[in-house]
Design a protein around this motif. Structure first.
Motif, PDB file in Angstrom:
ATOM      1  N   GLY A 232       0.792  -1.221   0.000  1.00  0.00           N
ATOM      2  CA  GLY A 232       0.000   0.000   0.000  1.00  0.00           C
ATOM      3  C   GLY A 232       0.825   1.272   0.000  1.00  0.00           C
ATOM      4  N   ASP A 233       2.144   1.168   0.020  1.00  0.00           N
ATOM      5  CA  ASP A 233       3.000   2.357   0.038  1.00  0.00           C
ATOM      6  C   ASP A 233       3.278   2.912  -1.355  1.00  0.00           C
ATOM      7  OD1 ASP A 233       3.174   2.385   2.778  1.00  0.00           O
ATOM      8  OD2 ASP A 233       5.179   1.503   2.854  1.00  0.00           O
ATOM      9  N   PHE A 234       3.068   2.106  -2.375  1.00  0.00           N
ATOM     10  CA  PHE A 234       3.295   2.576  -3.743  1.00  0.00           C
ATOM     11  C   PHE A 234       2.506   1.730  -4.722  1.00  0.00           C
ATOM     12  CE2 PHE A 234       6.261  -0.877  -3.418  1.00  0.00           C
ATOM     13  CZ  PHE A 234       6.293  -1.431  -4.691  1.00  0.00           C
ATOM     14  N   TYR A 235       2.423   2.241  -5.959  1.00  0.00           N
ATOM     15  CA  TYR A 235       1.846   1.484  -7.060  1.00  0.00           C
ATOM     16  C   TYR A 235       2.642   1.846  -8.309  1.00  0.00           C
ATOM     17  CZ  TYR A 235      -0.538   5.878  -8.179  1.00  0.00           C
ATOM     18  OH  TYR A 235      -0.807   7.175  -8.478  1.00  0.00           O
ATOM     19  N   TYR A 236       2.495   1.053  -9.343  1.00  0.00           N
ATOM     20  CA  TYR A 236       3.179   1.327 -10.602  1.00  0.00           C
ATOM     21  C   TYR A 236       2.243   2.062 -11.553  1.00  0.00           C
ATOM     22  CZ  TYR A 236       7.045  -1.595  -9.160  1.00  0.00           C
ATOM     23  OH  TYR A 236       8.121  -2.102  -8.487  1.00  0.00           O
ATOM     24  N   THR A 237       2.743   3.133 -12.161  1.00  0.00           N
ATOM     25  CA  THR A 237       1.968   3.881 -13.143  1.00  0.00           C
ATOM     26  C   THR A 237       1.933   3.093 -14.447  1.00  0.00           C
ATOM     27  OG1 THR A 237       3.885   5.076 -14.007  1.00  0.00           O
ATOM     28  CG2 THR A 237       2.745   6.056 -12.100  1.00  0.00           C
ATOM     29  N   PRO A 238       1.064   3.459 -15.375  1.00  0.00           N
ATOM     30  CA  PRO A 238       1.031   2.776 -16.670  1.00  0.00           C
ATOM     31  C   PRO A 238       2.370   2.851 -17.422  1.00  0.00           C
ATOM     32  CG  PRO A 238      -0.947   4.066 -16.384  1.00  0.00           C
ATOM     33  CD  PRO A 238      -0.032   4.405 -15.233  1.00  0.00           C
ATOM     34  N   GLU A 239       3.170   3.877 -17.119  1.00  0.00           N
ATOM     35  CA  GLU A 239       4.475   4.028 -17.759  1.00  0.00           C
ATOM     36  C   GLU A 239       5.540   3.156 -17.106  1.00  0.00           C
ATOM     37  OE1 GLU A 239       2.834   6.733 -16.402  1.00  0.00           O
ATOM     38  OE2 GLU A 239       1.853   7.353 -18.249  1.00  0.00           O
ATOM     39  N   GLY A 240       5.220   2.542 -15.954  1.00  0.00           N
ATOM     40  CA  GLY A 240       6.146   1.657 -15.272  1.00  0.00           C
ATOM     41  C   GLY A 240       6.918   2.294 -14.131  1.00  0.00           C
ATOM     42  N   TYR A 241       6.562   3.525 -13.761  1.00  0.00           N
ATOM     43  CA  TYR A 241       7.236   4.196 -12.654  1.00  0.00           C
ATOM     44  C   TYR A 241       6.570   3.830 -11.329  1.00  0.00           C
ATOM     45  CZ  TYR A 241       9.360   7.118 -16.234  1.00  0.00           C
ATOM     46  OH  TYR A 241      10.053   7.558 -17.319  1.00  0.00           O
ATOM     47  N   ARG A 242       7.333   3.860 -10.250  1.00  0.00           N
ATOM     48  CA  ARG A 242       6.800   3.628  -8.917  1.00  0.00           C
ATOM     49  C   ARG A 242       6.281   4.962  -8.384  1.00  0.00           C
ATOM     50  NH1 ARG A 242      10.632   1.012  -4.466  1.00  0.00           N
ATOM     51  NH2 ARG A 242      10.982  -0.352  -6.236  1.00  0.00           N
ATOM     52  N   CYS A 243       5.046   4.988  -7.933  1.00  0.00           N
ATOM     53  CA  CYS A 243       4.427   6.206  -7.413  1.00  0.00           C
ATOM     54  C   CYS A 243       4.070   5.970  -5.950  1.00  0.00           C
ATOM     55  CB  CYS A 243       3.178   6.543  -8.222  1.00  0.00           C
ATOM     56  SG  CYS A 243       2.403   8.078  -7.710  1.00  0.00           S
ATOM     57  N   PHE A 244       4.678   6.740  -5.058  1.00  0.00           N
ATOM     58  CA  PHE A 244       4.414   6.582  -3.628  1.00  0.00           C
ATOM     59  C   PHE A 244       3.055   7.162  -3.273  1.00  0.00           C
ATOM     60  CE2 PHE A 244       9.083   6.383  -3.618  1.00  0.00           C
ATOM     61  CZ  PHE A 244       9.216   5.159  -2.996  1.00  0.00           C
ATOM     62  N   THR A 245       2.368   6.491  -2.357  1.00  0.00           N
ATOM     63  CA  THR A 245       1.046   6.925  -1.923  1.00  0.00           C
ATOM     64  C   THR A 245       1.166   7.882  -0.734  1.00  0.00           C
ATOM     65  OG1 THR A 245       0.843   5.068  -0.394  1.00  0.00           O
ATOM     66  CG2 THR A 245       0.005   4.735  -2.628  1.00  0.00           C
TER      67      THR A 245
ATOM     68  N   CYS B  52       8.382  16.633   3.653  1.00  0.00           N
ATOM     69  CA  CYS B  52       8.124  16.922   2.241  1.00  0.00           C
ATOM     70  C   CYS B  52       9.456  17.079   1.521  1.00  0.00           C
ATOM     71  CB  CYS B  52       7.310  18.201   2.107  1.00  0.00           C
ATOM     72  SG  CYS B  52       6.945  18.633   0.385  1.00  0.00           S
ATOM     73  N   CYS B  53       9.615  16.382   0.408  1.00  0.00           N
ATOM     74  CA  CYS B  53      10.864  16.446  -0.347  1.00  0.00           C
ATOM     75  C   CYS B  53      10.841  17.572  -1.394  1.00  0.00           C
ATOM     76  CB  CYS B  53      11.129  15.110  -1.051  1.00  0.00           C
ATOM     77  SG  CYS B  53       9.877  14.655  -2.268  1.00  0.00           S
ATOM     78  N   GLU B  54       9.693  18.242  -1.526  1.00  0.00           N
ATOM     79  CA  GLU B  54       9.507  19.355  -2.455  1.00  0.00           C
ATOM     80  C   GLU B  54       9.823  18.973  -3.900  1.00  0.00           C
ATOM     81  OE1 GLU B  54      11.501  22.805  -0.942  1.00  0.00           O
ATOM     82  OE2 GLU B  54      10.202  22.895   0.809  1.00  0.00           O
ATOM     83  N   SER B  55       9.430  17.754  -4.278  1.00  0.00           N
ATOM     84  CA  SER B  55       9.621  17.289  -5.648  1.00  0.00           C
ATOM     85  C   SER B  55       8.319  17.301  -6.441  1.00  0.00           C
ATOM     86  CB  SER B  55      10.187  15.870  -5.643  1.00  0.00           C
ATOM     87  OG  SER B  55      11.469  15.868  -5.092  1.00  0.00           O
ATOM     88  N   GLY B  56       7.234  17.681  -5.803  1.00  0.00           N
ATOM     89  CA  GLY B  56       5.947  17.713  -6.493  1.00  0.00           C
ATOM     90  C   GLY B  56       5.311  16.339  -6.599  1.00  0.00           C
ATOM     91  N   CYS B  57       5.417  15.548  -5.559  1.00  0.00           N
ATOM     92  CA  CYS B  57       4.847  14.197  -5.564  1.00  0.00           C
ATOM     93  C   CYS B  57       3.347  14.253  -5.858  1.00  0.00           C
ATOM     94  CB  CYS B  57       5.077  13.518  -4.216  1.00  0.00           C
ATOM     95  SG  CYS B  57       6.817  13.302  -3.812  1.00  0.00           S
ATOM     96  N   ARG B  58       2.875  13.275  -6.600  1.00  0.00           N
ATOM     97  CA  ARG B  58       1.470  13.197  -7.016  1.00  0.00           C
ATOM     98  C   ARG B  58       0.518  13.153  -5.827  1.00  0.00           C
ATOM     99  NH1 ARG B  58       0.297   8.733 -11.416  1.00  0.00           N
ATOM    100  NH2 ARG B  58       1.605  10.187 -12.555  1.00  0.00           N
TER     101      ARG B  58
END
Length: 53
Positions: free
Chosen positions: A10-23, A33-39
């Motif tokens: 539950g900490d991440f999922y893979y986007t359709p492009e294959g990237y790991r996206c943290f929840t 906050c890492c100030e990277s503009g996380c989704r």
């Protein structure tokens, strides 16, 4: 020094492009906050607010 936060279900999922996206769940556990503009940023950071005209 940044602390190590183990990744669990539950900490991440893979986007359709294959990237790991943290929840939001993981980002809150990380604790800053890492100030990277996380989704799913729970801290309200918006990368577009930093752009200058």
């Amino acid at each position: 020094m940044k602390k190590y936060v183990p990744i669990e279900d539950g900490d991440f999922y893979y986007t359709p492009e294959g990237y790991r996206c943290f929840t939001e769940q993981y980002l809150l556990k990380r604790g800053y906050c890492c100030e990277s503009g996380c989704r799913h940023c729970p801290y309200g950071f918006n990368k577009d607010d930093l752009k200058t005209k």
